[in-house]
Design an enzyme around this catalytic site. Structure first.
Site, PDB file in Angstrom:
ATOM      1  N   LEU A  81       8.101 -43.205   7.066  1.00 38.34           N
ATOM      2  CA  LEU A  81       7.244 -44.080   7.857  1.00 38.34           C
ATOM      3  C   LEU A  81       7.630 -43.983   9.327  1.00 38.34           C
ATOM      4  O   LEU A  81       8.777 -43.722   9.652  1.00 38.34           O
ATOM      5  CB  LEU A  81       7.430 -45.528   7.406  1.00 38.34           C
ATOM      6  CG  LEU A  81       7.064 -45.822   5.953  1.00 38.34           C
ATOM      7  CD1 LEU A  81       7.428 -47.259   5.608  1.00 38.34           C
ATOM      8  CD2 LEU A  81       5.579 -45.591   5.730  1.00 38.34           C
ATOM      9  N   LYS A 113      12.237 -53.769   3.852  1.00 38.66           N
ATOM     10  CA  LYS A 113      12.599 -52.357   3.939  1.00 38.66           C
ATOM     11  C   LYS A 113      14.035 -52.259   3.442  1.00 38.66           C
ATOM     12  O   LYS A 113      14.966 -52.738   4.096  1.00 38.66           O
ATOM     13  CB  LYS A 113      12.500 -51.850   5.374  1.00 38.66           C
ATOM     14  CG  LYS A 113      12.907 -50.403   5.512  1.00 38.66           C
ATOM     15  CD  LYS A 113      12.382 -49.819   6.800  1.00 38.66           C
ATOM     16  CE  LYS A 113      12.978 -48.494   7.199  1.00 38.66           C
ATOM     17  NZ  LYS A 113      13.556 -47.639   6.204  1.00 38.66           N
ATOM     18  N   CYS A 455      55.810 -35.850  15.716  1.00 36.27           N
ATOM     19  CA  CYS A 455      55.292 -37.219  15.662  1.00 36.27           C
ATOM     20  C   CYS A 455      54.799 -37.503  14.243  1.00 36.27           C
ATOM     21  O   CYS A 455      53.916 -36.798  13.737  1.00 36.27           O
ATOM     22  CB  CYS A 455      54.177 -37.351  16.695  1.00 36.27           C
ATOM     23  SG  CYS A 455      53.354 -38.943  16.706  1.00 36.27           S
TER      24      CYS A 455
HETATM   25  S1  IVH Z   1       6.879 -47.134   1.644  1.00 31.18           S
HETATM   26  C1  IVH Z   1       4.103 -43.550   2.206  1.00 31.18           C
HETATM   27  N1  IVH Z   1       8.229 -49.371   1.363  1.00 31.18           N
HETATM   28  O1  IVH Z   1      12.017 -46.314   4.087  1.00 31.18           O
HETATM   29  C2  IVH Z   1       4.963 -44.746   2.168  1.00 31.18           C
HETATM   30  N2  IVH Z   1       9.425 -47.441   2.040  1.00 31.18           N
HETATM   31  O2  IVH Z   1      10.606 -44.171   6.313  1.00 31.18           O
HETATM   32  C3  IVH Z   1       6.291 -44.514   1.551  1.00 31.18           C
HETATM   33  N3  IVH Z   1      11.845 -47.799   2.301  1.00 31.18           N
HETATM   34  O3  IVH Z   1      11.839 -43.089   2.906  1.00 31.18           O
HETATM   35  C4  IVH Z   1       7.358 -45.477   1.853  1.00 31.18           C
HETATM   36  N4  IVH Z   1      11.853 -49.926   1.743  1.00 31.18           N
HETATM   37  O4  IVH Z   1      13.033 -44.712   1.448  1.00 31.18           O
HETATM   38  C5  IVH Z   1       8.292 -48.068   1.694  1.00 31.18           C
HETATM   39  N5  IVH Z   1       9.281 -51.401   1.015  1.00 31.18           N
HETATM   40  C6  IVH Z   1       9.357 -50.128   1.337  1.00 31.18           C
HETATM   41  C7  IVH Z   1      10.573 -49.495   1.672  1.00 31.18           C
HETATM   42  C8  IVH Z   1      10.570 -48.145   2.033  1.00 31.18           C
HETATM   43  C9  IVH Z   1      12.597 -48.891   2.103  1.00 31.18           C
HETATM   44  C10 IVH Z   1      12.375 -46.507   2.764  1.00 31.18           C
HETATM   45  C11 IVH Z   1      11.899 -45.307   2.013  1.00 31.18           C
HETATM   46  C12 IVH Z   1      11.296 -44.369   3.024  1.00 31.18           C
HETATM   47  C13 IVH Z   1      11.669 -44.989   4.332  1.00 31.18           C
HETATM   48  C14 IVH Z   1      10.483 -45.013   5.260  1.00 31.18           C
END
Ligand code: IVH
Length: 693
Positions: A81, A113, A455
């Site tokens: 993302l 996230k 040392c």
């Molecule tokens: S959605 C196409 N939702 O963050 C959408 N990603 O750069 C796919 N991540 O590599 C990702 N929590 O590993 C999504 N609630 C969440 C997330 C999440 C962590 C991570 C994931 C991804 C990165 C996004």
């Protein structure tokens, strides 16, 4: 009941109890009862191996078999993302979505996230069939056996919950804070290196070769993205042009979709038995979104796992399709990253550590304070310049932040709280371990103790480096034994290791005999370690693993490396003035010459073997080669080794300096475009193999 029925009934019951315990947090039976049932099932399965099933709850305990991961191409690429860091960025995202949807109403789903590692799970007929890491987004490691040990990932979905015949679900694997802290405490006691954060710990664990170890580490998982192929959703109506050379027909409109929005899809997943994002919320206005972000920025500290932001996703799948993708990421989603957490506490003392190379690290010792899930009482101050810039005084109230490293850093001082009587921190002038005056090399920020052969921490550090896995790999020795032998006067440098014998180690104490024999065995085994690792092991400053390899291949024997001129050294890829000087200085030092002489005498390998020399060419000398895509004849690692064997260098990204690209199938479109722009040759497998013939 037949045994088969009995087994099936027990499995079903145990799956349900697992779910109650690990997903709902509401167990309905005691741990003891659970264990009894599990044993009963284990016994039955042992007795009737014909009914074995990899998805049985008994498989959660893992096995101690070594596994090699195979690589699997993702059916749909795993995208990342776009990141945003402030309110303005979030508002801009909201406005972009609004404009993109031309005035149509929309909802944004806000969710956590999670800061772990992404995983893609495939289920067929309700059973977990495959678990693959993100890898490079196009393909990842098959870690199914390890993932089966994670209790909150269902092996068998809840019966009658209406799951489709086949689907993929993506999410994050995490190590909860409590497991992380316990693990690091255990490692500290064993003097093993600590994990910097739960993400690294989870990743290290999941890549472990032993699923038994994975099972013991208590990982958790939250799922956030459901992909159901159309044929599992009934009929296909339209197909979209393919993205990244992969089929993305999933994003076309299914005739009878089982869900129309992201929110619905996760509620379904939750029903089937998955853990989904805590606090997931549908928002209509920008204010609702910002409120959610602000609320969780504080509240997330009470969550059992690490989070580093909020993900915002357009809810309607139709609207998602309408907005589409940029070259790298969806236009319908964005990640908002929380600001690094910062805590304020009192600085009590600055202490100084002497590293293996003699580099001095100043460390702030502070009143304990809670920071990003752990208690912090020490923080790095890096070097004298940073201390001066901060104008640090003992007794100051300092701000600490956590970056990606284990030790947090001091980032500022609350000057308003400083009183007149506080004393300014003066960087030390002599080594705290051996009293030698410190020096500062031209262009370097760190102070060094130059007494590298006298040392204690430097000597012990050099020995620890020498025995480490990537060097001589003497597994039967560890930092504690090195410390002990050094204190007892048995070893003063790396060459002394080869003068050890059972009598010296045991000091006549018969109880120490077995471990002493082991130590000697390990030391003797190191006489078989290849030359390139010996070059790394002797600990020439600035010579890491890769440089050691290149030096070994170029000079072939220790003698010719020792007599190499500056000019010859500079011919080696990656060797500049600093490394060349360091090599020359190392071999100019009489103490080092003596060490090399004694190592040779002890039988340590001092030249490249015939086999190593065979097969090495300079066909690719001076060439920088990028490997991209999926290959048919050899694995990526094999190609990498071939490039190195033939004198070339494997580099990660395309630049004007790239000599050519070794391309397999499904090379990413961005790479392709860049290569074409720079006019870089793209070579296929066959052409490459022909070149090396
Ligand atoms: S959605 C196409 N939702 O963050 C959408 N990603 O750069 C796919 N991540 O590599 C990702 N929590 O590993 C999504 N609630 C969440 C997330 C999440 C962590 C991570 C994931 C991804 C990165 C996004």
């Amino acid at each position: 009941m037949t045994p088969k029925e009995q087994i099936e009934a027990l499995r079903k019951e145990l799956h349900q109890h697992n779910y109650n315990y690990y997903v709902l947090n509401q167990p309905t039976i005691s741990d003891y009862e659970f264990d009894m049932k599990m044993h009963e099932l284990q016994d039955l399965e042992t007795f009737y191996p014909q009914f074995a099933d990899p998805n049985s709850p008994t498989q959660r305990v893992g096995s101690d078999l070594n596994q090699q991961f195979s690589q699997v191409a993702h059916k749909y690429p795993m995208l990342s993302l776009a990141n945003t860091y402030n309110e303005t960025d979030v508002r801009e995202f909201y406005d972009r979505v609004k404009n993109g949807l031309e005035g149509e109403e929309f909802e944004i789903v806000a969710e956590m996230k999670y800061d772990g590692l992404s995983i893609s799970l495939t289920y067929i007929d309700g059973k977990l069939t495959q678990a693959v890491t993100r890898g490079d987004g196009v393909k990842g490691d098959d870690v199914t056996a390890n993932v089966r040990t994670i209790r909150s990932i269902p092996l068998q979905l809840r019966e009658g919950s209406g799951y489709p015949h086949e689907f993929e679900i993506r999410g994050e694997i995490l190590m909860p804070w409590t497991s992380f802290e316990a693990l690091n405490a255990e490692r500290e006691a064993k003097e093993e290196p600590l994990f910097a954060n739960p993400r690294n710990a989870a990743s290290g664990t999941l890549k472990s070769q032993k699923s038994e170890l994975v099972a013991s580490r208590k990982l958790d998982a939250y799922l956030y993205y459901l992909l159901v192929p159309e044929d599992s959703q009934k009929e296909v109506e339209t197909t979209q042009p393919d993205l990244f050379g992969m089929q993305m027909d999933l994003f076309s409109e299914p005739a009878v979709p089982i869900f129309n929005s992201h929110y619905e899809s996760l509620i379904l997943a939750e029903n089937w038995g998955f853990k989904i994002s805590q606090g997931m919320k549908k928002c209509k206005t920008i204010d609702e979104i910002l409120d959610f972000i602000n609320y969780w920025d504080v509240e997330r500290k009470n969550l059992p796992v690490a989070t580093d932001g909020i993900v915002l996703k357009v809810n309607s799948l139709r609207q998602q399709r309408h907005l589409g993708y940029t070259a790298k990421s969806p236009r319908w989603a964005i990640a908002y990253k929380f600001k690094a957490e910062r805590a304020c506490t009192r600085l009590n003392e600055v202490t100084y550590q002497v590293g293996r190379t003699g580099a001095i690290t100043p460390v702030a010792n502070m009143n304990p304070v809670q920071l990003a899930g752990t208690t912090v009482k020490r923080a790095s101050l890096h070097n004298a310049d940073i201390i001066n810039e901060l104008d640090l005084h003992i007794g100051d109230m300092v701000y600490v932040e956590k970056g990606g490293e284990i030790i947090p850093k001091v980032v500022g001082v609350d000057v308003s709280q400083r009183t007149e009587d506080l004393e300014k921190v003066e960087f030390i002038k002599i080594c705290p371990e051996c009293g030698t005056p410190l020096v500062r090399y031209e262009g370097e920020a760190a102070h060094y103790c130059p007494n590298d052969t006298g040392c204690a921490p430097q000597i012990k550090g050099k020995i620890e480096h020498f025995i480490s896995r990537k060097a001589m790999n003497i597994e039967t020795l560890g930092p504690e034994t090195v410390d002990d032998y050094y204190n007892r006067g048995l070893i003063h440098d790396i060459a002394d290791l080869y003068t050890l014998n059972i009598l010296k180690i045991t000091g006549g104490n018969i109880n120490r005999r077995i471990s002493a024999e082991n130590v000697i065995k390990g030391i003797n085994k190191s006489l078989g370690v290849p030359f390139e690792r010996v070059v790394y092991a002797i600990g020439i400053r600035f010579v890491g693993e890769t440089t050691a390899k290149l030096l070994a291949r170029k000079f072939k024997t220790m003698d010719s490396l020792a007599s190499a001129t500056q000019e010859q050294l500079l011919e080696v890829d990656g060797v500049g003035d600093v490394i060349a000087d360091s090599v020359i200085q190392y071999f100019a030092n009489d103490k080092n010459k003596d060490i090399i002489y004694r190592l040779k005498d002890a039988g340590v390998v001092m030249q490249m073997s015939e086999e190593e020399l065979a097969g090495h060419t300079d066909k690719l000398e001076g060439q920088s080669i990028v490997i991209s895509g999926v290959f048919e004849h050899h694995s990526r690692d094999e190609y990498k080794a071939m490039i190195e064997k033939n004198g070339g260098k494997n580099v990660g990204s395309i630049s004007a300096k790239t000599s050519f690209i070794l391309a397999g199938d499904n090379m990413g479109p961005a790479k392709l475009e860049k290569a074409q722009k720079l006019g870089i040759r793209i070579m296929n497998e066959e052409e490459f193999l022909e070149l090396l013939k």
